[in-house]
Design a protein around this motif. Structure first.
Motif, PDB file in Angstrom:
ATOM      1  N   LEU A 371       0.845  -1.190   0.000  1.00 25.51           N
ATOM      2  CA  LEU A 371       0.000   0.000   0.000  1.00 25.51           C
ATOM      3  C   LEU A 371       0.881   1.242   0.000  1.00 25.51           C
ATOM      4  N   LEU A 372       0.636   2.131  -0.934  1.00 27.59           N
ATOM      5  CA  LEU A 372       1.286   3.445  -0.927  1.00 27.59           C
ATOM      6  C   LEU A 372       0.404   4.390  -0.125  1.00 27.59           C
ATOM      7  N   ILE A 373       0.912   4.824   1.027  1.00 26.84           N
ATOM      8  CA  ILE A 373       0.149   5.696   1.921  1.00 26.84           C
ATOM      9  C   ILE A 373       0.896   7.023   2.041  1.00 26.84           C
ATOM     10  N   GLU A 374       0.234   8.098   1.712  1.00 24.06           N
ATOM     11  CA  GLU A 374       0.870   9.419   1.737  1.00 24.06           C
ATOM     12  C   GLU A 374      -0.217  10.472   1.889  1.00 24.06           C
ATOM     13  N   ASN A 375       0.169  11.627   2.402  1.00 25.54           N
ATOM     14  CA  ASN A 375      -0.741  12.760   2.528  1.00 25.54           C
ATOM     15  C   ASN A 375      -0.168  13.916   1.719  1.00 25.54           C
ATOM     16  N   ALA A 376      -0.801  14.213   0.595  1.00 26.26           N
ATOM     17  CA  ALA A 376      -0.332  15.279  -0.296  1.00 26.26           C
ATOM     18  C   ALA A 376      -1.203  16.518  -0.191  1.00 26.26           C
ATOM     19  N   SER A 377      -1.832  16.725   0.974  1.00 24.68           N
ATOM     20  CA  SER A 377      -2.760  17.846   1.121  1.00 24.68           C
ATOM     21  C   SER A 377      -2.073  19.195   0.944  1.00 24.68           C
ATOM     22  N   LYS A 378      -0.797  19.301   1.316  1.00 22.75           N
ATOM     23  CA  LYS A 378      -0.097  20.577   1.224  1.00 22.75           C
ATOM     24  C   LYS A 378       0.509  20.826  -0.153  1.00 22.75           C
ATOM     25  N   HIS A 379       0.427  19.854  -1.044  1.00 18.40           N
ATOM     26  CA  HIS A 379       1.006  20.039  -2.373  1.00 18.40           C
ATOM     27  C   HIS A 379       0.162  21.027  -3.173  1.00 18.40           C
ATOM     28  N   PRO A 380       0.797  21.858  -4.011  1.00 15.00           N
ATOM     29  CA  PRO A 380       0.014  22.837  -4.801  1.00 15.00           C
ATOM     30  C   PRO A 380      -1.026  22.189  -5.708  1.00 15.00           C
ATOM     31  N   TRP A 381      -0.820  20.917  -6.091  1.00 18.49           N
ATOM     32  CA  TRP A 381      -1.773  20.258  -6.976  1.00 18.49           C
ATOM     33  C   TRP A 381      -2.857  19.510  -6.222  1.00 18.49           C
ATOM     34  N   ALA A 382      -2.945  19.647  -4.922  1.00 17.23           N
ATOM     35  CA  ALA A 382      -3.936  18.895  -4.147  1.00 17.23           C
ATOM     36  C   ALA A 382      -5.339  19.185  -4.684  1.00 17.23           C
ATOM     37  N   ASN A 383      -6.086  18.103  -4.930  1.00 13.00           N
ATOM     38  CA  ASN A 383      -7.472  18.143  -5.433  1.00 13.00           C
ATOM     39  C   ASN A 383      -7.561  18.655  -6.870  1.00 13.00           C
ATOM     40  N   LEU A 384      -6.429  18.744  -7.587  1.00 11.24           N
ATOM     41  CA  LEU A 384      -6.432  19.105  -9.007  1.00 11.24           C
ATOM     42  C   LEU A 384      -6.226  17.846  -9.845  1.00 11.24           C
ATOM     43  N   PRO A 385      -6.638  17.850 -11.123  1.00  8.50           N
ATOM     44  CA  PRO A 385      -6.467  16.657 -11.963  1.00  8.50           C
ATOM     45  C   PRO A 385      -4.990  16.355 -12.204  1.00  8.50           C
ATOM     46  N   VAL A 386      -4.627  15.106 -12.021  1.00  8.22           N
ATOM     47  CA  VAL A 386      -3.256  14.660 -12.249  1.00  8.22           C
ATOM     48  C   VAL A 386      -3.292  13.317 -12.966  1.00  8.22           C
ATOM     49  N   LYS A 387      -2.129  12.922 -13.482  1.00  4.00           N
ATOM     50  CA  LYS A 387      -1.942  11.605 -14.078  1.00  4.00           C
ATOM     51  C   LYS A 387      -0.971  10.829 -13.195  1.00  4.00           C
ATOM     52  N   LEU A 388      -1.403   9.639 -12.782  1.00  7.06           N
ATOM     53  CA  LEU A 388      -0.613   8.820 -11.864  1.00  7.06           C
ATOM     54  C   LEU A 388      -0.095   7.594 -12.614  1.00  7.06           C
ATOM     55  N   SER A 389       1.207   7.343 -12.477  1.00  5.13           N
ATOM     56  CA  SER A 389       1.826   6.141 -13.026  1.00  5.13           C
ATOM     57  C   SER A 389       2.828   5.605 -12.019  1.00  5.13           C
ATOM     58  N   LEU A 390       2.981   4.277 -12.007  1.00  8.25           N
ATOM     59  CA  LEU A 390       3.897   3.598 -11.089  1.00  8.25           C
ATOM     60  C   LEU A 390       5.047   3.010 -11.899  1.00  8.25           C
ATOM     61  N   THR A 391       6.254   3.066 -11.348  1.00  7.46           N
ATOM     62  CA  THR A 391       7.455   2.542 -11.996  1.00  7.46           C
ATOM     63  C   THR A 391       8.258   1.749 -10.980  1.00  7.46           C
ATOM     64  N   VAL A 392       8.742   0.555 -11.397  1.00  6.13           N
ATOM     65  CA  VAL A 392       9.604  -0.264 -10.540  1.00  6.13           C
ATOM     66  C   VAL A 392      10.880  -0.592 -11.300  1.00  6.13           C
ATOM     67  N   GLU A 393      11.928  -0.915 -10.554  1.00  7.25           N
ATOM     68  CA  GLU A 393      13.244  -1.200 -11.133  1.00  7.25           C
ATOM     69  C   GLU A 393      13.822  -2.427 -10.460  1.00  7.25           C
ATOM     70  N   ASP A 394      14.469  -3.307 -11.264  1.00  9.98           N
ATOM     71  CA  ASP A 394      15.104  -4.484 -10.683  1.00  9.98           C
ATOM     72  C   ASP A 394      16.593  -4.234 -10.487  1.00  9.98           C
ATOM     73  N   GLY A 395      17.307  -5.268 -10.020  1.00 11.67           N
ATOM     74  CA  GLY A 395      18.724  -5.098  -9.727  1.00 11.67           C
ATOM     75  C   GLY A 395      19.579  -4.853 -10.932  1.00 11.67           C
TER      76      GLY A 395
END
Length: 850
Positions: A371-395
């Motif tokens: 689970l990714l748990i974070e509070n971004a309420s103070k970010h300037p983009w809070a409650n604005l439309p965004v695009k979310l993508s996840l990236t992982v890296e191996d060794g």
């Protein structure tokens, strides 16, 4: 009759074995003490040779070291031989005799000196020998004393022994024989008894696989992960053994030895192929290179947002070995942003909001769900439309990316209109520095007439300070980014203070909770936000009922009545709130809103009534009255301090909440300069603050409820109030009016908390009386009758500073509408700035209280 010599001979024959063992133990002791340096040198040399120290020494150095070791070994051997003495039989018998009580062996070897011809004396002697023989029969061999700490103070023998054991486990003991060949001019490769080549395979560390020793693997095929490192060492003359491989990207270089040393080669496995070694002991290995697949990551569900703005995004990741790192990237979706008002300006360039994905601390990282748990309420983009993508890296550095989701960046939502406006201005300021003038203009607008709009004086003061800093920053030119970030943080604190309150009065907290819940229903809040606001309303309502119970001395079985003939119990109140929550969960917001307004009207007109006997007093009522008076004085002092601070920000001007020049005031009155009247005013306020602190200290000496939990809580709260008063006094004397207001607010909060705790303590004491038994306060009230103090509206001033009435002042059926009309009229008059200041101050107090 047994002869004494026979007794002695038989006894010594029985102890022959313990005597031999004792003699051997003594020999071991002397050998250890005399020859421990020899054994230490031999073990150390053997360990060094087994680990291959000879490979790093030239022939001359090896000869010199061998000669030095030989001399040291010979010296130690000669010294040991000179000190060593083989233990004699008499020494062994003396050692064994020392372990027995009464030294029986010495007695058995003695002869009768006197009375040998006397039969009686001879009989006694024989009896003595028999007793000594019986003791000697119990002899056991003496244990050797092998302790050498006094001779080997540095523990060198243990160091050598540890090195030798490690050499046996991890070294090559067979290499000790190489010394003779090397001394004769040969090479280590010629002296090696094993293979003429050695090889290892080391998989990448992130795979978690162990290293392999190729000489110990007999299989003709081998599977290794991509990137595995092959290492070879070749012994013998150059050209005797050749390496041929097809698994690396290029030709594997073979390093030449520096000086008669082994050759080596290293290469990484990049493709499937073969490794062939030509020469003595050569072999061919078919190597299959396992490709390292790229990792993958997917969303495991929809993103969820808590009422405080904390977001939770489940995700799943997998790799053939393990995930090394991961990130979640939020990018502003500028095309979906509603470009109006402050967002119409072009935004300043801002990096994507990147969060590190949590990885399992222990366990399998090849496939997991987190689970990714974070509070971004103070970010300037809070409650604005965004695009979310996840990236992982191996060794290996390969990456995998999820799909892109479009969503509003989860953040805290503010339902109080004033807090929402402040947050919107904060967002506009962070959106672009060009919005600074517009932000300042809007903040000036919402703070122009704060009466009835700002419920928290501290929030209003903080907003004025932020506005002045913003104005100064605009005047200096382009807004400094560091100043903008500081102002954004200040605006956030102001909005949170307005939204959450800091309101100490239970009725105000309850009304604020009702307003926030109503606003949330109108704005389509999420179920989590509505659930939290509903819990807040329940807590505020419970606190209000407790306050009513304390002020009204509620007895068991009391009811909370609204108006004449209408009553509601606590269970009915909880049932009504449950019904509101049920309607909201079913989506019937209009019905829930109507029921919430009905609850609001009932709670505003609620009062506590007793079943019988009318309203009485309790022991300690005088203490409650004194504390209430102190609280009112502290509130008045805080108001005056706040007005002085307003005068500092707007010297000579009209402050929010002040009317025009009072009646009878001459022009110029009160318009002292900053260096003149201000210091005197603050000094006077400081003296008054000190007097209030002294009065509170006097009242603390006579508080009831000693030893009870509530009484101790009341004393703790009053102690904190006293400390806050002391700090406020110091701040006033130092001219720090802003800090003084904060400390005075703390003192007011603690005073109220102390009064609540004291009321609970008095209620506990009251519960110990028999039902119907009059208290001292009831007798005093009966004597005073209707002659008690009344306020300008005709209500009696009750205990704990509350306003109450013994009579129903609202007659008629529609008492709720009448109460609302009165409240609206008070608010209207409070907004008329031309009224005298004393009247406006009184109206504001009425609004604060009711």
């Amino acid at each position: 009759m047994t002869d004494p010599n026979t007794i002695t001979a038989q006894a010594l024959a029985r102890i022959a074995r313990p005597l031999r063992l004792t003699r051997a133990a003594m020999a071991a002791e002397r050998l250890a003490r005399c020859f421990w340096p020899v054994s230490t040198l031999l073990l150390a040399v053997a360990a060094a040779l087994a680990f291959g120290v000879q490979d790093h020494l030239t022939q001359g150095a090896l000869w010199g070291l061998a000669l030095a070791l030989a001399v040291a070994l010979l010296a130690a051997l000669v010294l040991g031989l000179r000190r060593f003495r083989w233990p004699s039989r008499a020494e062994a018998m003396a050692r064994l005799d020392g372990t027995l009580p009464g030294h029986p062996l010495a007695a058995l070897t003695d002869a009768q000196a006197l009375g040998a011809g006397d039969a009686a004396s001879a009989a006694v002697w024989r009896a003595h020998l028999q007793r000594m023989a019986a003791r000697a029969a119990a002899a056991r061999a003496a244990a050797p004393d092998l302790r050498l700490a006094s001779r080997d103070r540095f523990g060198l023998r243990y160091v050598a022994l540890t090195g030798f054991v490690m050499a046996l486990i991890f070294g090559a003991p067979g290499r000790v024989g190489e010394v003779a060949t090397i001394a004769a001019g040969g090479t280590p490769a010629q002296a090696a008894a094993g293979p003429s080549w050695e090889g290892w395979v080391e998989p990448p560390a992130y795979t978690g696989r162990p290293s392999l020793y190729l000489n110990a693997i007999e299989a003709a095929t081998l599977e290794v992960p991509e990137g595995s490192l092959f290492t070879f060492r070749f012994y013998g003359s150059a050209g005797a053994i050749a390496l041929d491989e097809t698994i690396s990207a290029g030709e594997a270089p073979v390093a030449e030895p520096a000086e008669d040393g082994p050759r080596s080669a290293e290469f990484a496995a990049a493709q499937t192929g073969t490794v062939r070694i030509d020469g003595p002991g050569g072999r061919e290995i078919a190597v299959t290179v396992l490709p390292d697949a790229a990792p993958s990551v997917t969303f495991a569900g929809d993103i969820e947002r808590e009422a405080d703005g904390e977001m939770t995004q489940p995700f799943s990741a997998r790799d053939d070995f393990q995930i090394a790192a991961g990130q979640a990237e939020f990018v502003l979706d500028i095309e979906k942003v509603d470009r109006r008002f402050g967002l119409a300006t072009e935004p300043e360039p801002r990096e994507p909001h990147v969060l590190d994905l949590p990885l399992p601390i222990s366990g399998n990282r090849a496939e997991f769900t987190e689970l990714l748990i974070e509070n971004a309420s103070k970010h300037p983009w809070a409650n604005l439309p965004v695009k979310l993508s996840l990236t992982v890296e191996d060794g290996l550095g390969q990456t995998g990316q999820s799909e892109t989701r479009e969503l509003p960046l989860p953040g805290r939502r503010f339902f109080d209109p004033l807090a929402a406006a402040v947050i919107e201005m904060r967002r506009d300021l962070l959106w672009s520095a060009e919005n600074a003038p517009r932000t300042l203009q809007v903040l000036r607008t919402i703070s122009h007439r704060p009466e009835g709009f700002f419920r928290n004086q501290r929030a209003y003061l903080m907003l004025r300070v932020a506005m002045r800093r913003l104005e100064a920053g605009i005047a200096e030119g382009p807004l400094d980014p560091s100043l903008r970030d500081e102002l954004a943080e200040a605006l956030w604190e102001i909005a949170v203070l307005v939204e959450d309150g800091g309101l100490s009065d239970a009725l105000e907290r309850m009304e604020r909770a009702q307003e926030r819940l109503s606003e949330a229903m109108r704005n389509g809040a999420s179920p989590e936000e509505i659930a939290e606001l509903m819990d807040e309303l329940r807590e505020a309502t419970d606190a209000y009922i407790r306050q009513l119970a304390q002020q009204g001395e509620q007895q068991p079985g009391d009811q909370m009545a609204q108006g004449e003939g209408q009553q509601i119990t606590g269970d009915q109140l909880q049932a009504m709130m449950d019904e509101i929550q049920r309607l909201m969960e079913e989506g019937r917001m209009a019905e829930a809103q109507e029921l919430l307004e009905q609850l609001n009207r009932m709670m505003q007109n609620m009062r506590v009534t007793q079943g019988e006997g009318g309203e009485g007093d309790m022991p300690g009522g005088q203490a409650m009255q004194d504390l209430a008076e102190t609280l009112r004085d502290q509130q008045g002092l805080s108001d005056e301090t706040f007005r002085d601070l307003q005068e500092q920000f707007n010297p000579g001007g009209q402050q929010p909440g002040e009317g025009q020049q009072g009646e009878g005031q001459q022009p110029g009155e009160g318009e002292q300069g900053e260096g003149q009247g201000q210091g005197q005013g603050e000094g006077s306020l400081a003296d008054r603050q000190q007097a209030l602190r002294d009065e509170l200290e006097r009242q603390q000496g006579g508080l009831p409820g000693q030893g009870t939990e509530s009484g101790n809580a009341a004393r703790g709260a009053l102690d904190r109030a006293g400390r806050a008063m002391d700090e406020a006094e110091r701040a006033l004397r130092e001219g720090d009016t802003g800090s003084a207001i904060d400390r005075q607010a703390e003192a007011i909060e603690e005073l109220r908390e102390g009064m609540r705790s004291l009321g609970e303590a008095l209620a506990e004491e009251r519960g110990e009386r028999q039902p119907g038994e009059p208290g001292p306060g009831e007798e005093r009230q009966a004597q005073e009758g209707a002659g008690g103090d009344r306020d300008p509206l005709g209500r009696t001033i009750g205990r704990a500073g509350r306003s109450g009435s013994d009579e129903n002042m609202l007659q008629g059926e529609d008492v709720y509408r009448r109460a609302r009309d009165l409240l609206d009229e008070i608010r209207r008059r409070a907004g008329e700035q031309e009224r005298p200041e004393l009247e406006l101050d009184y109206l504001r107090r009425l609004l604060d209280r009711f």
